[in-house]
Design a protein around this motif. Sequence first.
Motif, PDB file in Angstrom:
ATOM      1  N   VAL A 131      21.976  26.062  14.900  1.00 17.22           N
ATOM      2  CA  VAL A 131      22.790  25.672  15.788  1.00 17.22           C
ATOM      3  C   VAL A 131      22.312  24.385  16.996  1.00 17.22           C
ATOM      4  O   VAL A 131      22.880  24.165  17.823  1.00 17.22           O
ATOM      5  CB  VAL A 131      22.682  26.939  16.793  1.00 17.22           C
ATOM      6  CG1 VAL A 131      23.418  28.309  16.357  1.00 17.22           C
ATOM      7  CG2 VAL A 131      21.559  27.311  17.697  1.00 17.22           C
ATOM      8  N   ASP A 132      21.177  24.202  16.454  1.00 10.35           N
ATOM      9  CA  ASP A 132      20.338  22.985  17.187  1.00 10.35           C
ATOM     10  C   ASP A 132      20.513  21.560  16.457  1.00 10.35           C
ATOM     11  O   ASP A 132      19.766  20.716  16.834  1.00 10.35           O
ATOM     12  CB  ASP A 132      19.101  23.212  17.594  1.00 10.35           C
ATOM     13  CG  ASP A 132      18.861  24.340  18.603  1.00 10.35           C
ATOM     14  OD1 ASP A 132      19.907  24.693  19.286  1.00 10.35           O
ATOM     15  OD2 ASP A 132      17.970  25.057  18.570  1.00 10.35           O
ATOM     16  N   LYS A 133      21.568  21.574  15.448  1.00  8.94           N
ATOM     17  CA  LYS A 133      21.598  20.269  14.804  1.00  8.94           C
ATOM     18  C   LYS A 133      21.969  19.015  15.494  1.00  8.94           C
ATOM     19  O   LYS A 133      21.595  17.795  15.364  1.00  8.94           O
ATOM     20  CB  LYS A 133      22.571  20.494  13.408  1.00  8.94           C
ATOM     21  CG  LYS A 133      21.979  21.226  12.457  1.00  8.94           C
ATOM     22  CD  LYS A 133      22.908  21.387  11.416  1.00  8.94           C
ATOM     23  CE  LYS A 133      22.339  22.062  10.006  1.00  8.94           C
ATOM     24  NZ  LYS A 133      23.328  22.063   8.894  1.00  8.94           N
ATOM     25  N   LYS A 134      22.903  19.305  16.661  1.00  7.33           N
ATOM     26  CA  LYS A 134      23.437  18.204  17.233  1.00  7.33           C
ATOM     27  C   LYS A 134      22.379  17.596  18.308  1.00  7.33           C
ATOM     28  O   LYS A 134      22.109  16.509  18.655  1.00  7.33           O
ATOM     29  CB  LYS A 134      24.562  18.819  18.279  1.00  7.33           C
ATOM     30  CG  LYS A 134      25.722  18.955  17.532  1.00  7.33           C
ATOM     31  CD  LYS A 134      26.962  19.339  18.603  1.00  7.33           C
ATOM     32  CE  LYS A 134      28.293  19.462  17.419  1.00  7.33           C
ATOM     33  NZ  LYS A 134      29.369  19.927  18.497  1.00  7.33           N
ATOM     34  N   GLU A 135      21.437  18.686  18.704  1.00 10.92           N
ATOM     35  CA  GLU A 135      20.314  18.246  19.662  1.00 10.92           C
ATOM     36  C   GLU A 135      19.360  17.352  18.682  1.00 10.92           C
ATOM     37  O   GLU A 135      18.849  16.653  19.282  1.00 10.92           O
ATOM     38  CB  GLU A 135      19.840  19.516  20.190  1.00 10.92           C
ATOM     39  CG  GLU A 135      18.429  19.379  21.128  1.00 10.92           C
ATOM     40  CD  GLU A 135      17.658  20.715  21.608  1.00 10.92           C
ATOM     41  OE1 GLU A 135      16.861  20.572  22.298  1.00 10.92           O
ATOM     42  OE2 GLU A 135      18.481  21.558  21.523  1.00 10.92           O
ATOM     43  N   LEU A 136      19.072  17.997  17.718  1.00  9.86           N
ATOM     44  CA  LEU A 136      17.869  17.269  16.930  1.00  9.86           C
ATOM     45  C   LEU A 136      18.478  15.994  16.545  1.00  9.86           C
ATOM     46  O   LEU A 136      17.631  14.639  16.610  1.00  9.86           O
ATOM     47  CB  LEU A 136      17.890  17.967  15.633  1.00  9.86           C
ATOM     48  CG  LEU A 136      16.918  19.395  15.807  1.00  9.86           C
ATOM     49  CD1 LEU A 136      16.710  19.941  14.154  1.00  9.86           C
ATOM     50  CD2 LEU A 136      15.627  18.822  16.199  1.00  9.86           C
ATOM     51  N   LYS A 137      19.723  15.666  16.192  1.00  5.21           N
ATOM     52  CA  LYS A 137      20.456  14.337  15.857  1.00  5.21           C
ATOM     53  C   LYS A 137      20.254  13.358  16.943  1.00  5.21           C
ATOM     54  O   LYS A 137      19.943  12.428  17.003  1.00  5.21           O
ATOM     55  CB  LYS A 137      21.791  14.372  15.255  1.00  5.21           C
ATOM     56  CG  LYS A 137      21.684  15.140  13.860  1.00  5.21           C
ATOM     57  CD  LYS A 137      23.181  15.053  13.470  1.00  5.21           C
ATOM     58  CE  LYS A 137      23.498  15.553  12.014  1.00  5.21           C
ATOM     59  NZ  LYS A 137      24.934  15.597  11.446  1.00  5.21           N
ATOM     60  N   ARG A 138      20.652  13.817  18.081  1.00  3.53           N
ATOM     61  CA  ARG A 138      20.434  13.332  19.491  1.00  3.53           C
ATOM     62  C   ARG A 138      19.011  12.809  19.628  1.00  3.53           C
ATOM     63  O   ARG A 138      18.757  11.742  20.142  1.00  3.53           O
ATOM     64  CB  ARG A 138      21.036  13.978  20.523  1.00  3.53           C
ATOM     65  CG  ARG A 138      21.330  13.356  21.784  1.00  3.53           C
ATOM     66  CD  ARG A 138      22.038  13.882  22.944  1.00  3.53           C
ATOM     67  NE  ARG A 138      21.823  15.224  23.292  1.00  3.53           N
ATOM     68  CZ  ARG A 138      22.219  16.550  22.926  1.00  3.53           C
ATOM     69  NH1 ARG A 138      23.312  16.332  22.130  1.00  3.53           N
ATOM     70  NH2 ARG A 138      21.634  17.501  23.216  1.00  3.53           N
ATOM     71  N   ALA A 139      18.200  13.631  19.683  1.00  8.34           N
ATOM     72  CA  ALA A 139      16.870  13.334  19.822  1.00  8.34           C
ATOM     73  C   ALA A 139      16.383  12.370  18.724  1.00  8.34           C
ATOM     74  O   ALA A 139      15.478  11.298  19.188  1.00  8.34           O
ATOM     75  CB  ALA A 139      16.016  14.610  19.588  1.00  8.34           C
ATOM     76  N   ARG A 140      16.664  12.408  17.530  1.00  4.05           N
ATOM     77  CA  ARG A 140      16.429  11.312  16.597  1.00  4.05           C
ATOM     78  C   ARG A 140      16.907   9.840  16.831  1.00  4.05           C
ATOM     79  O   ARG A 140      16.335   8.766  16.963  1.00  4.05           O
ATOM     80  CB  ARG A 140      16.785  11.542  15.103  1.00  4.05           C
ATOM     81  CG  ARG A 140      16.612  10.865  14.036  1.00  4.05           C
ATOM     82  CD  ARG A 140      16.928  11.529  12.840  1.00  4.05           C
ATOM     83  NE  ARG A 140      16.763  10.324  11.622  1.00  4.05           N
ATOM     84  CZ  ARG A 140      17.590   9.351  11.442  1.00  4.05           C
ATOM     85  NH1 ARG A 140      18.838   9.175  11.987  1.00  4.05           N
ATOM     86  NH2 ARG A 140      17.347   8.453  10.527  1.00  4.05           N
ATOM     87  N   LYS A 141      17.886   9.821  17.478  1.00  5.19           N
ATOM     88  CA  LYS A 141      18.572   8.510  17.676  1.00  5.19           C
ATOM     89  C   LYS A 141      17.980   7.934  19.075  1.00  5.19           C
ATOM     90  O   LYS A 141      18.007   6.864  19.265  1.00  5.19           O
ATOM     91  CB  LYS A 141      20.222   8.803  18.227  1.00  5.19           C
ATOM     92  CG  LYS A 141      20.955   8.922  16.732  1.00  5.19           C
ATOM     93  CD  LYS A 141      22.529   9.099  17.299  1.00  5.19           C
ATOM     94  CE  LYS A 141      23.362   9.366  16.166  1.00  5.19           C
ATOM     95  NZ  LYS A 141      24.859   9.417  16.346  1.00  5.19           N
ATOM     96  N   GLU A 142      17.355   8.807  19.892  1.00  5.49           N
ATOM     97  CA  GLU A 142      16.859   8.463  21.126  1.00  5.49           C
ATOM     98  C   GLU A 142      15.380   8.331  21.021  1.00  5.49           C
ATOM     99  O   GLU A 142      14.470   7.669  21.726  1.00  5.49           O
ATOM    100  CB  GLU A 142      16.836   9.462  22.312  1.00  5.49           C
ATOM    101  CG  GLU A 142      18.509   9.532  22.597  1.00  5.49           C
ATOM    102  CD  GLU A 142      18.738  10.669  23.716  1.00  5.49           C
ATOM    103  OE1 GLU A 142      17.786  11.306  24.126  1.00  5.49           O
ATOM    104  OE2 GLU A 142      19.866  11.054  24.139  1.00  5.49           O
ATOM    105  N   GLY A 143      14.740   8.426  19.840  1.00  4.46           N
ATOM    106  CA  GLY A 143      13.506   8.073  19.483  1.00  4.46           C
ATOM    107  C   GLY A 143      12.522   9.389  19.908  1.00  4.46           C
ATOM    108  O   GLY A 143      11.192   9.043  20.098  1.00  4.46           O
TER     109      GLY A 143
END
Length: 279
Positions: free
Chosen positions: A248-260
Motif C-alpha cells: 500500500v506504500d508504493k506511492k510513498e516510496l516512489k515519491r521518496a525516490r524522486k525526492e532523493g
Amino acid sequence: MSEVRSSKLKFKGDKVKKKRKREDGEGSSKRRRGDEEDQDPETWVQPDQASEIRGPTFIFHPSDPSPICVNFDSTRNRIMLHPLDKDQTEETKDRPLVERIPTEVSQVWVTTRVAGSPTINLRTGVGEGKFLSCDQHGLVSADREARGPQEEWTPVVLEDGMVAFMNNYEKYLGVDEVAGGQLQLRGDSENVGFAERFFVKVQSQYKREAHEEEKKKEGKLTNPSMDEASTNKTFQAWGAGKSVVSGVDKKELKRARKEGRLAETLLDKRAKLKSDRFC
C-alpha cells in the motif's frame, strides 16, 4: 566482354553470404576494440585518449635523420635520446615508425596517475625510480624520487594519434637541438609543433583497464531502477532474513525516490515495523 567469375569452389546447398557495408565508423571501432581485447596483454598499442596512458609507456619522436626514443641511463643518471635506427635488424628495418616497440628496459617509463586527475607522473623503469620533471626555466631532468607539481604532466592526444605533454607551467615538452647537433628535451615551448609531438605506446592490458573504469563510471551515473523487494530486504530485513514488502506504500516510496530520500523513508518504515512487532 566475358564476365569474370570467382575461382572459389562452390557446392550445391551452400548458403551465399552477403557482405554488409557500414556507412559510419562505429563498426570499425567496435571491431578494433574487439581485436584489442583478444590481444596479448603485453602487446604495445597506441592510446586513443589521455586516460589510456598508464603503466609501462614507450615514448619516441620522429626526428630526422633517425627517430629517437626517450631513455633513462641509470649509469649516468640522466635522460638520453636514443636513435632507434641503432636497434634495427633485418626483420624490422622496413617496419613503419608507428609500429616500433621498445627493445630495452631503459626505453620504458612507468606512468601513474591519481584517480580522477588529468595529470600523470612518468617514472623511470630502471634504477631507483626517478620522476621526469621540468622546472620553470624549461630544464627537464629525472633525478627526483618524490613527486610534486614539477613532476606533473598533462598528456594531450592529438588528431593524428600523436601526444603532446604539457607541464605544470602550461608549456610543452619538446626536442631541442643544442650545440654540436645533439638533441635534448626542453619544456618551454608555447605551442605544439613538430618538435613537441611524440608517439606513445602502452600495453594492451592497461588500455583495456581504462575502458573498464569508464564503464564503471557510466554505470554509477545512471539512475538505478527501484526494486521494492530487494530494497526492502536491504533496509528492513531482520532475524532470519525476513523481508517485509509493502503493498500500500508504493506511492510513498516512489515519491521518496524522486525526492532523493528513499533510504531515509525505508529506515523509518523499518523502525515503525519493529516497534509494531514488539509492542
